[in-house]
Design an enzyme around this catalytic site. Structure first.
Site, PDB file in Angstrom:
ATOM      1  CD  GLU A  99      -3.071  -0.747   0.024  1.00 24.77           C
ATOM      2  OE1 GLU A  99      -3.241   0.441  -0.329  1.00 24.77           O
ATOM      3  OE2 GLU A  99      -3.667  -1.702  -0.483  1.00 24.77           O
ATOM      4  CG  ASP A 100       1.119   3.862  -2.722  1.00 24.59           C
ATOM      5  OD1 ASP A 100       1.599   3.096  -3.569  1.00 24.59           O
ATOM      6  OD2 ASP A 100       0.227   4.683  -2.951  1.00 24.59           O
ATOM      7  CB  ALA A 101       4.673   1.332   3.061  1.00 25.16           C
TER       8      ALA A 101
ATOM      9  N   GLY B 233       4.748   8.001  -0.745  1.00 22.21           N
ATOM     10  CA  GLY B 233       4.526   6.894   0.173  1.00 22.21           C
ATOM     11  C   GLY B 233       5.137   7.216   1.521  1.00 22.21           C
TER      12      GLY B 233
ATOM     13  NE  ARG C 170       0.598   4.634  -7.378  1.00 20.07           N
ATOM     14  CZ  ARG C 170      -0.203   4.276  -6.386  1.00 20.07           C
ATOM     15  NH1 ARG C 170      -1.454   4.656  -6.407  1.00 20.07           N
ATOM     16  NH2 ARG C 170       0.231   3.540  -5.389  1.00 20.07           N
TER      17      ARG C 170
END
Lengths: 600, 380
Positions: free
Chosen positions: A217-219, A369, A401
């Site tokens: 999740e974008d971390a 992130g 994206r």
């Protein structure tokens, strides 16, 4: 006959509108008419609209005549030698500004080689369509437009060196990045804006892979070693301000170490950093509750008696102190006057912000992130040549994206770092990817940028090869240290006795309407009551008249304001907010009664 | 066998008993008994427990997916501009109990020859309402004679299959106190009696435009479509009462999306079912998944009073017995002041009031109470 309008008002008619508008435009280009006028021809009706009003967005274009741009190599040479300037080109009728309506009549070519006889204008550069910040995104033409927007928005929030004279400025809420660099993959806009004088990011080695689920999740994962070497370190500056205000009656504030008999005197310990002038000394390490500027104010309301007796004992303490959860070092102290001539003291605090879990980072492609994990350098995955990435980025962020430029920048950065040069990544005018790949191959790497990687903990080779390269990464101003907040007990509001709101006031986290509903849905009745106990009060209620009775602790008596002492009074537990609304009803002239009966 | 089933009447619902009757008819007595006992056990397990907050769970179960609903209207392909309110606006329409819905619509099922598609076009066109304003090419005011001259469009009259005389009789039936002169292609109309002002003449002209010539009132558009094996007519505009009186309509299946019309024509139980169907239709069309029983509960609350009431401060909420509960919904000042004037007593029996005064709410763990009887020895 065709109508002519000037700024929307009818002014007359012409026979040959096409010929007429041509003449008008010629005169503007010759400089007979001001260059700020625009002409629009409605080809269907022949109507001509002349606009000279203010507030129209206009943009410059090179004029084209018979398929040839009027701007020639001669002009460019002259420009380079500084013999002529931009405004000369506008005056000579080589470049003109079009507004939105005149643009409707123009056919604009993107590149010189596209020109035909139909074209009326040539774009100066396609980069023209982007704003300053968007033009800073390298290889922008490979990105989805929404990502360009996000990318440029992110850059505005990046930490960097915002002004060269920061050391003598007293700006609010400032962050400075410690080792800011110029990007390896740059655009022409970096040159134009002299980005090297106010850089806002760092070039780091990025590996695109997942890492134990800590970067979902974008971390992002950050190498502890990189932080130790200076990656993402910044300093946070915040000024505290105090002013010696003047009040009526010749009274005024006084900056000094407050006397012990002042109203609201803290403890001696809290004033320990103050020098004799009542102001803290630079480089003192302060924490929550410490006084930065000692100040006393005259009493708020003076009764006639006290006016003659201005003893210092009636002054109240109004020092500037460190707020809840704050810490730092006093960086700079400044004494001046404000517009009214009052003494003004500004004290700047500084605090180091080392990257921690929860800090926000981004590349220039809207791929933001937060840090999910900081891994010791020894445990980081490493390449065959021993390179350990500074940052691990999740591959799941790419497909949906479609930020192809993110990947190209990675390769570009790798080439630039290996060959020791800057890569031109200007949107629409960048070094082609093929060339980068070719060069990477010549440098002894796989042309697609992947490398064999090994597990940092076990030393085992990974099954798949990992895409690594160098990227320009930005630290964004949303730092956990400025946002972290929690509370168990704490301050309450005066009116409702409910907890205060917001981090600044050490407030509680609201259990709202919908959250309440979840307790109801679970049937957790008693738990719900407990959660709402924050403003619980016990009030004595008169069973005779149903109003709230009065408890006199001094006399150890309870009595009802209506029925007096000879009545049954029971203690009832209600929320203070409800007691408040009952009081408000009373102020409206309503008579709310509480009829008590046994629960069982 | 029948006797042992009879024992369970009242304990098990009728449908379950009938199923057992049908399927376990030949079982011996002992086994039947066991089947019934097991069925009862399963039935009890499926029952909602006392103190379960069904209403709130329904609200959450409909409300949460509701946040994902789009604000789209759904357009019919073909046929000029036939669209239907869908999504959130439609849900609001239904649950608020709005009388005038945005896009009233009917689905008219037909009897045999028409349901096969034969002559359905003509039938559909006959249903469509035609007003005088649509077939007239011109309305002109004759100020000298104080008459209105209506010029009729020949082709349009032909289309609807009426003659000039039929039209003038229609006018005379619907507009009183006028004299009508019919000269083939134009109709002259004069007001009877009094000195007529120009204003009255204008008003009459507007009135004449709305004279109903043909078809079912309120039906503005018709669209015959194939639904599975048969053909039905979908209409824009709705008039349940008149449509059900048509000879060719299948009265058992013909419906409208106007809940109040259903209530008026078919009664409150039908209206309840209509609410359920309409809400479910929207939720389904959005690809959401909400259990039918939540919707049924909402429909039930809307219909328990005997008439359809919306979930608004004028409808269901105004019916709450607690002042505090009503005040916490909308317009609190109005409710508090009225309560003060009437001297209302709030028994604090429901959830909202008890949340307000910070007492345990009478739901779930707040329901049971421990009571200790104090023996005769200590007191009394």
């Amino acid at each position: 006959m065709a109508e002519v309008y000037l700024n929307g008002k009818f002014v007359g008619e012409v026979d040959d509108s096409a010929g007429y508008i041509g003449k008008l435009r010629d005169e503007r280009r010759k400089g007979i008419m001001p260059s700020s006028i625009n002409f629009y021809l409605d080809k269907k009706s022949g109507r001509i609209e002349v606009e000279s009003s203010r507030g129209r967005a206009r943009r410059p274009l090179i004029i084209v005549r018979e398929g040839k741009p009027l701007l020639t190599d001669r002009h460019i040479k002259q420009l380079e030698k500084n013999e002529i300037s931009w405004s000369d080109l506008v005056k000579e009728g080589i470049i003109e500004y079009l507004d939105a309506s005149e643009e409707e009549n123009a056919l604009v070519a993107f590149f010189e080689q596209d020109l035909t006889h139909e074209h009326s204008h040539l774009e100066i550069t396609p980069l023209n369509m982007l704003g300053y910040c968007t033009a800073l995104v390298p290889y922008g033409n490979f990105n989805q437009s929404t990502r360009l927007n996000a990318g440029s928005k992110n850059q505005k929030q990046a930490l960097g060196i915002y002004a060269s004279n920061y050391a003598v400025r007293m700006d609010m809420d400032v962050n400075l990045l410690h080792y800011a660099q110029v990007p390896i993959v740059e655009t022409i806009m970096h040159e134009i804006t002299e980005y090297g004088k106010h850089p806002a990011g760092q070039n780091i080695v990025v590996a695109v892979m997942s890492y134990k689920g800590y970067n979902m999740e974008d971390a992002i994962i950050i190498n502890k070693g990189s932080i130790d070497r200076g990656f993402g370190r910044s300093t946070y500056y915040r000024p505290s301000v105090a002013e010696e205000l003047r009040y009526s009656g010749g009274l005024m504030d006084e900056v000094s170490i407050p006397d012990k008999d002042v109203k609201g005197y803290r403890s001696e310990k809290d004033y320990r950093y103050l020098e004799d002038d009542g102001i803290i000394y630079p480089e003192s390490k302060v924490a929550e509750g410490d006084v930065i500027i000692g100040k006393t104010s005259p009493p708020r309301f003076l009764s006639s008696m006290e006016e003659y007796n201005l003893a210092s004992s009636t002054r109240r303490e109004s020092s500037v102190t460190m707020k809840h959860g704050e810490k730092g070092v006093v960086d700079f102290v400044m004494l001046t006057e404000n517009e009214e001539g009052n003494k003004l003291i500004q004290v700047r605090l500084r605090d180091q912000r080392i990257p921690e879990v929860g800090d926000k980072f981004t590349s220039r492609h809207g791929q933001k992130g937060v840090v999910g994990l900081i891994v010791p350098e020894a445990d980081m995955p490493f390449s065959a040549s021993g390179i350990k990435p500074d940052l691990i980025f999740s591959p799941h962020g790419i497909p949906s994206r479609m930020t192809m430029a993110h990947l190209i920048e990675l390769v570009g950065g790798k080439v630039g770092a290996l060959s020791g040069r800057l890569i031109n990544g200007t949107t629409f005018d960048a070094e082609p990817e093929d060339k980068l790949r070719q060069e990477l191959k010549e440098l002894g790497f796989r042309e697609n940028g992947v490398e064999t990687f090994y597990n940092g903990e076990t030393g085992e080779q990974f099954d798949s090869q990992i895409f690594v390269g160098n990227m320009y990464y930005l630290k964004l101003k949303h730092l956990v240290a400025n946002k972290l907040h929690s509370r168990a007990r704490g301050p309450i509001q005066l009116l409702t006795r409910q907890p205060t709101e917001g981090r600044a006031k050490e407030g509680g986290l609201r259990l709202g309407e919908m959250e309440k509903d979840t307790f109801v849905a679970h049937g957790a009745s008693l738990l719900l009551k407990e959660r709402f106990d924050s403003d619980r009060t016990i009030v004595p209620v008169c069973e005779g008249c149903g109003t709230i009775a009065i408890r006199d602790e001094y006399k150890e008596k309870t009595y009802c304001p209506i029925c007096g002492e000879n009545t049954e009074v029971s203690n009832v537990e209600i929320s203070y907010a409800f007691k408040l609304i009952l009081d408000e009803f009373k102020s409206l002239g309503l008579y709310p009664q509480m009829k008590l009966k046994s629960k069982y | 066998m029948e006797s042992s089933i009879k024992e369970y009447e009242g304990k098990l619902p009728k449908k379950v008993l009938n199923d057992i009757r049908a399927q376990a008819a030949n079982l011996p007595q002992a086994k039947l008994k066991k089947v019934l006992e097991l069925a009862l056990g399963e039935y009890k397990k499926a029952l909602v427990c006392a103190g379960e907050s069904v209403g709130l769970i329904s609200a959450e179960s409909i409300g949460e997916p509701g946040t994902q609903m789009t604000l789209n209207t759904f357009h019919f392909a073909g046929v000029a501009e036939m669209n239907v309110t869908m999504g959130l606006p439609r849900i609001i329409e239904i649950l608020d109990g709005m009388k005038d819905i945005n896009t009233p619509m009917m689905e008219i099922y037909l009897k045999k020859p028409y349901s096969q598609g034969k002559g359905i076009r003509e039938l559909a066109l006959a249903l469509k309402e035609t007003l005088l304003g649509e077939v007239a090419s011109e309305f002109s005011l004759n100020l000298v004679d104080m008459t209105i001259d209506i010029a009729l469009d020949k082709e349009k009259i032909k289309d609807i299959g009426m003659t000039g005389t039929q039209i003038s009789t229609a006018i005379s039936k619907q507009v009183k106190s006028v004299t009508i002169k019919d000269n083939k292609e134009a109709i002259a109309i004069k007001m009877k009696g009094k000195d007529d002002s120009l204003n009255d003449l204008y008003k009459l002209k507007e009135k004449l435009k709305d004279v109903h010539l043909k078809g079912v009132k309120g039906i503005t558009q018709v669209l015959p479509v194939r639904r599975g094996e048969e053909y039905i007519i979908i209409t824009a505009g709705s008039n349940m009462n008149d449509v059900l009186q048509l000879d060719d309509a299948d009265v058992f299946r013909t419906t409208t999306n106007n809940i109040f019309e259903i209530e008026k024509v078919l009664g409150i139980e039908a209206a309840r079912q209509a609410i359920i169907n309409e809400v479910y239709k929207v939720i389904e069309s959005q690809g959401l998944n909400v259990d039918m029983r939540h919707i049924m509960l909402v429909a039930d609350t809307m219909c328990t009073s005997g008439t359809v009431k919306g979930i608004t401060r004028y409808g269901v909420v105004s019916e709450k017995s607690s002042v505090l509960a009503r005040a916490s919904f909308e317009t609190p000042i109005k409710h508090i002041l009225n309560a003060a004037m009437l001297g209302e007593i709030d028994e604090l029996n429901s959830v909202v009031e008890n949340v307000m005064i910070n007492q345990p709410i009478p739901i779930g763990t707040g329901m049971p109470r421990l009571v200790t009887k104090i023996g005769a020895g200590s007191k009394k």
